[in-house]
Scaffold this motif. Structure first.
Motif, PDB file in Angstrom:
ATOM      1  N   GLU A   1      -8.246   5.953   5.868  1.00  0.00           N
ATOM      2  CA  GLU A   1      -7.316   6.155   6.987  1.00  0.00           C
ATOM      3  C   GLU A   1      -8.016   6.670   8.234  1.00  0.00           C
ATOM      4  O   GLU A   1      -7.671   6.266   9.347  1.00  0.00           O
TER       5      GLU A   1
ATOM      6  N   GLN B   1       0.836  -1.201   0.000  1.00  0.00           N
ATOM      7  CA  GLN B   1       0.000   0.000   0.000  1.00  0.00           C
ATOM      8  C   GLN B   1       0.874   1.256   0.000  1.00  0.00           C
ATOM      9  O   GLN B   1       0.612   2.195  -0.747  1.00  0.00           O
ATOM     10  N   VAL B   2       1.917   1.235   0.809  1.00  0.00           N
ATOM     11  CA  VAL B   2       2.804   2.395   0.879  1.00  0.00           C
ATOM     12  C   VAL B   2       3.501   2.586  -0.468  1.00  0.00           C
ATOM     13  O   VAL B   2       3.603   3.708  -0.974  1.00  0.00           O
TER      14      VAL B   2
ATOM     15  N   TRP C   1      -8.578   7.346  -0.072  1.00  0.00           N
ATOM     16  CA  TRP C   1      -7.461   7.174   0.854  1.00  0.00           C
ATOM     17  C   TRP C   1      -7.766   7.816   2.201  1.00  0.00           C
ATOM     18  O   TRP C   1      -7.522   7.219   3.252  1.00  0.00           O
TER      19      TRP C   1
ATOM     20  N   ARG D   1       1.154   4.132  -2.987  1.00  0.00           N
ATOM     21  CA  ARG D   1       0.896   5.546  -2.694  1.00  0.00           C
ATOM     22  C   ARG D   1       2.100   6.411  -3.068  1.00  0.00           C
ATOM     23  O   ARG D   1       1.943   7.501  -3.613  1.00  0.00           O
TER      24      ARG D   1
END
Length: 132
Positions: free
Chosen positions: A37, A2-3, A33, A6
């Motif tokens: 979060e 995921q990081v 997003w 992004r």
């Protein structure tokens, strides 16, 4: 993963091609997003405090049905829209984006089905707790 996705979208795609930040795809991606979060960290905060309101658990394990397809389709659209400008910068850049887009399709299916399995497991556990 995921990081990495992004970072790819923010730095390699939108930072390189700022006109993409003015698109609806960019806005919808950021909304998906952001809401994800807020829900995720609210859930973690309540869980760590020992208090777990049902609505937070419900949001944590149900909002992905809408937010994940919105986010992933927005990400794919932005990558797709960056391929042609990337080709003008360097052909290998365009090929890399095409490869990433090609990987996104099966990868998104795997992640989505994993989230559905996690949801079933957690929701089944909550039903057992209510029955006790």
């Amino acid at each position: 993963m995921q990081v990495a996705s992004r970072l790819l979208l923010v730095w390699a795609v939108v930072n390189t091609f700022p006109f993409l930040a003015k698109s609806a795809g960019y806005s919808s991606m950021l909304i998906a997003w952001s809401v994800t979060e807020v829900v995720r960290y609210s859930y973690f905060t309540f869980t760590l405090s020992g208090f777990q309101p049902g609505i937070i658990s419900w949001l944590r394990y149900n909002t992905f049905y809408v937010l994940y397809p919105l986010g992933i389709s927005s990400e794919c659209w932005l990558i797709y829209k960056a391929i042609e400008p990337a080709r003008r910068v360097r052909q290998e850049f365009a090929w890399a984006l095409q490869l990433i887009l090609f990987i996104y399709i099966p990868g998104s299916y795997v992640l989505f089905t994993h989230m559905m399995a996690q949801r079933r497991k957690v929701m089944r556990g909550k039903q057992v707790q209510k029955a006790e």
